[in-house]
Design an enzyme around this catalytic site. Structure first.
Site, PDB file in Angstrom:
ATOM      1  N   LYS A 197       0.656  -1.281   0.243  1.00 54.50           N
ATOM      2  CA  LYS A 197      -0.457  -0.163  -0.172  1.00 54.50           C
ATOM      3  C   LYS A 197       0.898   1.328   0.251  1.00 54.50           C
ATOM      4  O   LYS A 197       2.220   1.060   0.409  1.00 54.50           O
ATOM      5  CB  LYS A 197      -0.650  -0.049   1.243  1.00 54.50           C
ATOM      6  CG  LYS A 197      -2.598  -1.157   0.721  1.00 54.50           C
ATOM      7  CD  LYS A 197      -3.335  -0.956   1.970  1.00 54.50           C
ATOM      8  CE  LYS A 197      -4.181  -1.974   1.616  1.00 54.50           C
ATOM      9  NZ  LYS A 197      -5.338  -1.473   2.237  1.00 54.50           N
ATOM     10  N   ARG A 232      -3.994  -9.602   4.448  1.00 54.65           N
ATOM     11  CA  ARG A 232      -4.767  -9.734   2.765  1.00 54.65           C
ATOM     12  C   ARG A 232      -3.273  -9.185   1.653  1.00 54.65           C
ATOM     13  O   ARG A 232      -2.609  -7.919   1.891  1.00 54.65           O
ATOM     14  CB  ARG A 232      -5.763  -8.832   2.868  1.00 54.65           C
ATOM     15  CG  ARG A 232      -6.501  -8.739   0.940  1.00 54.65           C
ATOM     16  CD  ARG A 232      -7.726  -7.659   1.423  1.00 54.65           C
ATOM     17  NE  ARG A 232      -7.946  -7.206  -0.171  1.00 54.65           N
ATOM     18  CZ  ARG A 232      -8.020  -6.734  -1.051  1.00 54.65           C
ATOM     19  NH1 ARG A 232      -6.318  -6.414  -0.729  1.00 54.65           N
ATOM     20  NH2 ARG A 232      -8.127  -6.687  -2.390  1.00 54.65           N
TER      21      ARG A 232
END
Ligand code: HH2
Length: 258
Positions: A197, A232
């Site tokens: 991210k 995840r």
């Protein structure tokens, strides 16, 4: 949980798995690498992404869910009710819901779980100017309210996710990672997604998504050590190794080994 984005525009793997054959091959690869769940998504929710027509999203995900479901537990990453319903019909047994509103779909389908994710705003605008008085307290309160509704509504398996990067600054993301114990304290299994991210790029010299493995692993290990039940990730093989290490029980004959 391995990430499988059947999209042209996801921030990390967009366009790589839009073709159903390529998506199936990648899904099976994630399974071979040790994923317990493959999370299939047909709409990017990266910052600035605009909403995809649910009919388009459904057409992307349904063949992939159907092909993978005999091999692994499949979750459907969507904020659209029609897509969640079609994916369940095709064999998905977990709704990964960035809107945190779709629990009634899980309540109607036997054996289907639901993941409530915290997001401030919508993907289109969420990173414009996210603000909180107390980010951990507000996320915990939001997830407590949503999970109460789902549990009372009859959903047997309810997960929570603080939504790293979903309407959060770098500082908000770090505060949530530091405060994971409060989220674990809600009493529901916790899912966390930090993989590749933007905040990792911001903290690690503007590394592009494909160069964020170390930060992804470090944050996944941190999350697991705080009691998170699932992470995840895009890089399943590396994360499974890290998870094995975190979960290792030291055998008596290894205690002496150097
Ligand atoms: N992050 C993304 C998408 N779905 N679901 C959960 N439960 N938690 C997350 O942190 C999460 C999520 C964003 O990542 P990705 O799917 O890789 O990108 P994109 O939204 O661009 O498809």
């Amino acid at each position: 949980m391995g990430v499988l984005n059947v999209t042209p525009d996801s921030f990390s793997d967009g366009g790589r798995f839009l073709d159903p054959e390529a998506a199936l091959a990648q899904g099976l690869r994630l399974v071979a690498e040790g994923a317990d769940v493959v999370d299939v998504g047909g709409e990017s929710t990266r910052p600035g992404a605009s909403e995809v027509d649910p009919a388009v999203e459904r057409a992307r995900v349904v063949p992939v869910v159907a092909a993978l479901a005999p091999h692994v537990r499949v979750s459907i990453d969507t904020r659209h009710r029609a897509v969640a319903e079609a994916a369940i019909e095709a064999g998905a047994t977990l709704i990964n819901d960035v809107s945190a509103t779709l629990w009634p779909v899980a309540a109607q389908a036997a054996g289907v779980g639901w993941i409530a994710l915290h997001m401030q705003g919508t993907p289109e605008t969420m990173q414009v100017d996210p603000r909180y008085d107390d980010v951990v307290g507000q996320v915990v309160a939001f997830l407590a309210e949503r999970t109460r509704a789902a549990t009372e509504g009859g959903v047997g398996e309810v997960w929570v996710d603080p939504g790293i990067g979903f309407g959060k600054t770098v500082a908000h993301n770090l505060a949530l990672l530091a405060g994971l114990r409060s989220i674990v304290g809600l009493g529901h299994p916790v899912l966390v997604g930090t993989s590749r991210k933007g905040f990792l790029g911001a903290l690690l010299g503007q590394a592009p998504p494909d160069d964020r493995l170390e930060g992804s692993l470090a944050t996944a290990v941190w999350a697991m050590c705080q009691g998170v039940g699932m992470v995840r990730v895009h890089d399943v093989a590396a994360t499974v190794q890290a998870a094995r290490l975190v979960g290792q029980e030291v055998e008596p004959d290894l205690q002496e080994a150097s």
